[in-house]
Scaffold this active site. Structure first.
Site, short mmCIF file in Angstrom:
data_model
loop_
_atom_site.label_atom_id
_atom_site.label_comp_id
_atom_site.label_asym_id
_atom_site.label_seq_id
_atom_site.Cartn_x
_atom_site.Cartn_y
_atom_site.Cartn_z
N CYS A 62 0.87 -1.00 0.12
CA CYS A 62 -0.10 0.01 0.04
C CYS A 62 0.72 1.22 -0.03
CB CYS A 62 -0.87 -0.02 1.15
SG CYS A 62 -0.07 -0.01 2.66
N ASP A 99 2.34 2.51 2.56
CA ASP A 99 2.21 3.47 3.97
C ASP A 99 3.79 3.29 4.56
OD1 ASP A 99 -0.24 4.07 2.94
OD2 ASP A 99 -1.26 2.90 4.49
N CYS A 157 -2.75 4.89 6.01
CA CYS A 157 -4.23 5.22 5.96
C CYS A 157 -4.79 5.19 7.57
CB CYS A 157 -4.84 3.52 5.72
SG CYS A 157 -4.34 2.44 6.70
N CYS A 188 -2.33 -3.31 8.59
CA CYS A 188 -1.91 -1.82 9.08
C CYS A 188 -1.40 -2.08 10.49
CB CYS A 188 -3.09 -0.92 8.98
SG CYS A 188 -3.98 -0.89 7.62
FE1 FES Z 1 -1.46 0.40 4.19
FE2 FES Z 1 -3.30 0.50 6.23
S1 FES Z 1 -3.68 0.34 4.02
S2 FES Z 1 -1.07 0.53 6.41
#
Ligand code: FES
Length: 126
Positions: free
Chosen positions: A35, A37, A61, A105
């Protein structure tokens, strides 16, 4: 049923321990390649190996922000050995659960704390 618990929403809207620590005892940064992140954890640890302060910066997120916030709350004031045992499951449980597709996450929070503790240990060993 709402997708996110009240606790998740609360920690997302009002994250605890956001920021950085100057001259930290340990820093950990991890990313999720899927993702994109990123989460960074800063620790201030005293001579008794107690985590006196912890801050985080998360580019991610809502669940990642809520997980970092809760994870920092869970390890603040704890001994290093206790913090080492924090799992993403414990973080998710403390948040009253995360949707299944958002569990990764909370894994980011576990990994970032582990990385910061490893950094602390390697610095101390020098
Ligand atoms: Fe990547 Fe939550 S969608 S850490």
């Amino acid at each position: 049923m709402a997708l996110y618990s009240d606790k998740v929403m609360d920690h997302f809207r009002n994250p605890r321990n956001v920021g950085t620590i100057e001259d930290p005892s340990g820093v950990g940064e991890v990313g999720n390649t899927a993702c994109g992140d990123i989460m960074k954890i800063y620790l201030k640890i005293n001579d008794e190996e107690i985590i006196e302060d912890v801050k985080f910066e998360t580019f991610g997120c809502g669940s990642a922000i809520a997980s970092s916030s809760m994870a920092t709350e869970l390890i603040k004031g704890k001994h290093v050995s206790e913090a080492m045992e924090l799992t993403n499951k414990a973080v998710a449980e403390a948040l009253d659960g995360l949707p299944a597709h958002k569990m990764h996450c909370s894994v980011l929070a576990e990994e970032a704390i582990q990385a910061a503790l490893e950094d602390y240990k390697s610095k101390k060993a020098q």
